[in-house]
Scaffold this motif. Structure first.
Motif, PDB file in Angstrom:
ATOM      1  N   GLU A 141       1.209   4.199 -12.765  1.00  0.00           N
ATOM      2  CA  GLU A 141       0.694   4.026 -13.631  1.00  0.00           C
ATOM      3  C   GLU A 141      -0.543   2.877 -13.198  1.00  0.00           C
ATOM      4  O   GLU A 141      -1.452   2.413 -12.456  1.00  0.00           O
ATOM      5  N   MET A 142       0.104   1.366 -12.793  1.00  0.00           N
ATOM      6  CA  MET A 142      -0.001   0.645 -11.832  1.00  0.00           C
ATOM      7  C   MET A 142      -0.709   0.191 -10.808  1.00  0.00           C
ATOM      8  O   MET A 142      -1.686  -0.299 -10.904  1.00  0.00           O
ATOM      9  N   VAL A 143      -0.023   1.711 -10.041  1.00  0.00           N
ATOM     10  CA  VAL A 143      -0.489   1.280  -8.653  1.00  0.00           C
ATOM     11  C   VAL A 143      -1.834   2.479  -8.255  1.00  0.00           C
ATOM     12  O   VAL A 143      -2.520   2.012  -7.539  1.00  0.00           O
ATOM     13  N   LYS A 144      -2.135   2.811  -9.626  1.00  0.00           N
ATOM     14  CA  LYS A 144      -3.013   3.628  -9.284  1.00  0.00           C
ATOM     15  C   LYS A 144      -4.479   3.118 -10.312  1.00  0.00           C
ATOM     16  O   LYS A 144      -5.947   3.782 -10.152  1.00  0.00           O
ATOM     17  N   LYS A 145      -3.722   2.482 -10.933  1.00  0.00           N
ATOM     18  CA  LYS A 145      -5.642   2.014 -11.634  1.00  0.00           C
ATOM     19  C   LYS A 145      -5.986   1.491 -10.973  1.00  0.00           C
ATOM     20  O   LYS A 145      -7.381   0.843 -10.667  1.00  0.00           O
ATOM     21  N   ASP A 146      -5.798   0.779 -10.190  1.00  0.00           N
ATOM     22  CA  ASP A 146      -6.350   0.044  -9.364  1.00  0.00           C
ATOM     23  C   ASP A 146      -6.851   0.541  -7.583  1.00  0.00           C
ATOM     24  O   ASP A 146      -5.494   1.185  -7.133  1.00  0.00           O
ATOM     25  N   LYS A 147      -7.687   0.485  -6.733  1.00  0.00           N
ATOM     26  CA  LYS A 147      -8.289   0.579  -5.524  1.00  0.00           C
ATOM     27  C   LYS A 147      -6.429   0.087  -5.236  1.00  0.00           C
ATOM     28  O   LYS A 147      -6.371   0.778  -3.732  1.00  0.00           O
ATOM     29  N   VAL A 148      -6.920  -1.832  -4.803  1.00  0.00           N
ATOM     30  CA  VAL A 148      -6.205  -2.147  -3.671  1.00  0.00           C
ATOM     31  C   VAL A 148      -4.935  -2.991  -5.018  1.00  0.00           C
ATOM     32  O   VAL A 148      -5.633  -3.856  -6.068  1.00  0.00           O
ATOM     33  N   VAL A 149      -3.723  -2.301  -5.118  1.00  0.00           N
ATOM     34  CA  VAL A 149      -2.691  -3.173  -5.397  1.00  0.00           C
ATOM     35  C   VAL A 149      -2.099  -3.828  -4.994  1.00  0.00           C
ATOM     36  O   VAL A 149      -1.009  -3.709  -3.964  1.00  0.00           O
ATOM     37  N   VAL A 150      -1.352  -5.240  -5.333  1.00  0.00           N
ATOM     38  CA  VAL A 150      -0.338  -6.049  -4.356  1.00  0.00           C
ATOM     39  C   VAL A 150       0.652  -6.737  -5.419  1.00  0.00           C
ATOM     40  O   VAL A 150       0.175  -7.402  -6.688  1.00  0.00           O
ATOM     41  N   PHE A 151       1.949  -6.604  -5.292  1.00  0.00           N
ATOM     42  CA  PHE A 151       3.069  -7.149  -5.791  1.00  0.00           C
ATOM     43  C   PHE A 151       3.322  -8.120  -5.582  1.00  0.00           C
ATOM     44  O   PHE A 151       3.874  -7.887  -3.775  1.00  0.00           O
ATOM     45  N   ILE A 152       3.426 -10.092  -5.575  1.00  0.00           N
ATOM     46  CA  ILE A 152       3.397 -10.862  -4.542  1.00  0.00           C
ATOM     47  C   ILE A 152       4.423 -12.137  -5.555  1.00  0.00           C
ATOM     48  O   ILE A 152       4.208 -11.773  -6.212  1.00  0.00           O
ATOM     49  N   PHE A 212      11.152   1.364  -7.217  1.00  0.00           N
ATOM     50  CA  PHE A 212       9.372   2.443  -7.480  1.00  0.00           C
ATOM     51  C   PHE A 212       9.268   3.058  -5.516  1.00  0.00           C
ATOM     52  O   PHE A 212       9.100   4.031  -5.367  1.00  0.00           O
ATOM     53  N   SER A 213       9.014   1.929  -4.444  1.00  0.00           N
ATOM     54  CA  SER A 213       8.745   2.073  -3.650  1.00  0.00           C
ATOM     55  C   SER A 213       9.720   2.207  -2.338  1.00  0.00           C
ATOM     56  O   SER A 213       9.553   3.206  -1.167  1.00  0.00           O
ATOM     57  N   ASN A 214      11.362   2.589  -2.917  1.00  0.00           N
ATOM     58  CA  ASN A 214      12.406   2.849  -2.083  1.00  0.00           C
ATOM     59  C   ASN A 214      11.999   1.359  -0.851  1.00  0.00           C
ATOM     60  O   ASN A 214      12.349   1.476   0.586  1.00  0.00           O
ATOM     61  N   TRP A 215      11.888   0.115  -1.709  1.00  0.00           N
ATOM     62  CA  TRP A 215      11.631  -0.340   0.104  1.00  0.00           C
ATOM     63  C   TRP A 215      12.195  -2.285  -0.529  1.00  0.00           C
ATOM     64  O   TRP A 215      12.621  -2.921  -1.917  1.00  0.00           O
ATOM     65  N   PRO A 216      12.834  -3.104   0.015  1.00  0.00           N
ATOM     66  CA  PRO A 216      13.713  -3.336  -0.352  1.00  0.00           C
ATOM     67  C   PRO A 216      13.328  -5.473  -0.135  1.00  0.00           C
ATOM     68  O   PRO A 216      13.756  -6.476  -1.197  1.00  0.00           O
ATOM     69  N   THR A 217      11.548  -5.119  -0.336  1.00  0.00           N
ATOM     70  CA  THR A 217      10.714  -6.714  -0.576  1.00  0.00           C
ATOM     71  C   THR A 217       9.954  -7.043  -0.601  1.00  0.00           C
ATOM     72  O   THR A 217       9.117  -5.961  -0.972  1.00  0.00           O
ATOM     73  N   ILE A 218      10.116  -8.069  -1.703  1.00  0.00           N
ATOM     74  CA  ILE A 218       8.657  -8.279  -1.376  1.00  0.00           C
ATOM     75  C   ILE A 218       7.742  -9.177  -0.801  1.00  0.00           C
ATOM     76  O   ILE A 218       8.225 -10.117  -0.022  1.00  0.00           O
ATOM     77  N   PRO A 219       6.136  -8.901  -0.397  1.00  0.00           N
ATOM     78  CA  PRO A 219       5.441  -8.493  -0.912  1.00  0.00           C
ATOM     79  C   PRO A 219       5.135  -6.668  -0.841  1.00  0.00           C
ATOM     80  O   PRO A 219       6.202  -6.059   0.027  1.00  0.00           O
ATOM     81  N   GLN A 220       4.679  -5.979  -1.917  1.00  0.00           N
ATOM     82  CA  GLN A 220       4.320  -4.590  -1.067  1.00  0.00           C
ATOM     83  C   GLN A 220       3.045  -4.532  -1.819  1.00  0.00           C
ATOM     84  O   GLN A 220       2.202  -4.701  -2.461  1.00  0.00           O
ATOM     85  N   VAL A 221       1.889  -4.579  -0.300  1.00  0.00           N
ATOM     86  CA  VAL A 221       0.742  -2.891  -1.075  1.00  0.00           C
ATOM     87  C   VAL A 221       0.624  -2.163  -1.029  1.00  0.00           C
ATOM     88  O   VAL A 221       1.136  -1.008  -0.743  1.00  0.00           O
ATOM     89  N   TYR A 222      -0.362  -1.771  -1.797  1.00  0.00           N
ATOM     90  CA  TYR A 222      -1.102   0.156  -2.448  1.00  0.00           C
ATOM     91  C   TYR A 222      -2.812  -0.054  -2.374  1.00  0.00           C
ATOM     92  O   TYR A 222      -2.788  -0.548  -2.867  1.00  0.00           O
ATOM     93  N   LEU A 223      -2.731   0.953  -1.535  1.00  0.00           N
ATOM     94  CA  LEU A 223      -3.909   1.449  -1.354  1.00  0.00           C
ATOM     95  C   LEU A 223      -4.374   2.818  -1.910  1.00  0.00           C
ATOM     96  O   LEU A 223      -3.777   3.494  -1.497  1.00  0.00           O
ATOM     97  N   ASP A 224      -5.483   2.735  -2.878  1.00  0.00           N
ATOM     98  CA  ASP A 224      -5.256   4.398  -3.521  1.00  0.00           C
ATOM     99  C   ASP A 224      -3.856   4.921  -4.526  1.00  0.00           C
ATOM    100  O   ASP A 224      -3.739   5.919  -3.985  1.00  0.00           O
ATOM    101  N   GLY A 225      -3.272   3.541  -4.536  1.00  0.00           N
ATOM    102  CA  GLY A 225      -2.095   4.883  -5.099  1.00  0.00           C
ATOM    103  C   GLY A 225      -0.776   4.935  -4.384  1.00  0.00           C
ATOM    104  O   GLY A 225       0.683   4.864  -4.512  1.00  0.00           O
ATOM    105  N   GLU A 226      -0.920   4.702  -3.418  1.00  0.00           N
ATOM    106  CA  GLU A 226      -0.142   4.988  -1.702  1.00  0.00           C
ATOM    107  C   GLU A 226       0.420   3.623  -1.618  1.00  0.00           C
ATOM    108  O   GLU A 226      -0.152   3.131  -1.225  1.00  0.00           O
ATOM    109  N   PHE A 227       2.238   4.141  -1.636  1.00  0.00           N
ATOM    110  CA  PHE A 227       2.285   2.545  -1.139  1.00  0.00           C
ATOM    111  C   PHE A 227       1.885   2.177   0.847  1.00  0.00           C
ATOM    112  O   PHE A 227       2.389   3.507   1.560  1.00  0.00           O
ATOM    113  N   VAL A 228       1.737   1.035   0.812  1.00  0.00           N
ATOM    114  CA  VAL A 228       1.235   1.326   2.289  1.00  0.00           C
ATOM    115  C   VAL A 228       2.096   0.543   2.788  1.00  0.00           C
ATOM    116  O   VAL A 228       2.823   0.331   4.461  1.00  0.00           O
TER     117      VAL A 228
END
Lengths: 86, 156
Positions: free
Chosen positions: B48-59, B104-120
């Protein structure tokens, strides 16, 4: 397990059929186990960037547990030639 | 130092806490509270968090004060494109989030960027998208006009 640049190079060459691999140990810049790699493999052909990076991450999944920072660049042999020609 | 498999121990310690998850940058709204110990709930919350905003980053750190060069690069790239209305979650404030988002993203590192709910992707991918022009296009799809387009217009 201590991850070395040579180990990473060998694994990427073997598992991803890489024709060229540069591994730079950037640990000194970042104060934690860090690497920067360039992988050139025909297996990247037709695959988007995210998928290519996932292939590298999967290949090095065990090593990733020990690595803090990891930068990667993934090219097909054609892209690699083009880049070298520039 | 890598925190990949620490979440179990951390979970026991923080079992009593109910954490207010809120993005560290962009807006200051407060997301719904969640129980820290429920890994399954966290995965659902992340969806839900990654869909709530168009651009979401975990840093690591906040947009105002990134605590890692790679996270800083992501913040600076977004700034260059004039994207300031985005949700940034600081994984250093929450070890479960730090681990959970990697699963969640099956990605081993931070930062992670999501656009429109999609992991980029992470920093490398965002940087390459910035360099090859894809980021401008992706932002356009979200209805965000990159500030770089205006900058180019002015210089002509």
């Amino acid at each position: 397990m201590t991850v070395t640049a040579e180990h990473i190079r060998e694994k990427l060459t073997k598992d991803l059929g890489a024709v060229h691999v540069d591994v730079e140990d950037t640990t000194n810049n970042r104060c934690t186990t860090s690497f920067k790699v360039l992988v050139v493999s025909p297996q990247f052909q037709g695959k988007p960037l995210l998928q290519r990076h996932r292939m590298v991450n999967t290949c090095l999944a065990e090593e990733m547990k020990e690595i803090h920072a990891f930068e990667q660049k993934t090219l097909t042999p054609e892209q690699w030639d083009k880049q070298n020609a520039q | 130092m890598n925190c990949l498999f620490r979440s179990t121990a951390r979970c026991l310690r923080s079992g009593l806490a109910v954490n207010q998850l809120r993005p560290a940058g962009g807006r200051s709204w407060v997301a719904s509270a969640r129980l820290l110990c429920s890994a399954a709930n966290l995965q659902k919350d992340l969806g839900e968090m990654v869909k709530k905003d168009k651009v979401v980053v975990f840093i690591k750190g906040t947009p105002a004060q990134p605590m890692c060069g790679f996270s800083n690069a992501v913040v600076q790239i977004l700034r260059m494109h004039g994207v300031d209305d985005y949700a940034a979650y600081n994984v250093l404030e929450d070890q479960d989030l730090r681990q959970g988002v990697k699963e969640f993203s099956n990605w081993p590192t931070i930062p992670q960027v999501y656009l429109d709910g999609e992991f980029v992707g992470g920093c490398d991918i965002l940087l390459q998208m910035h360099q090859n022009g894809d980021l401008v296009e992706e932002l356009k799809k979200l209805g965000i006009r990159s500030a770089l387009l205006d900058a180019e217009g002015e210089s002509k």
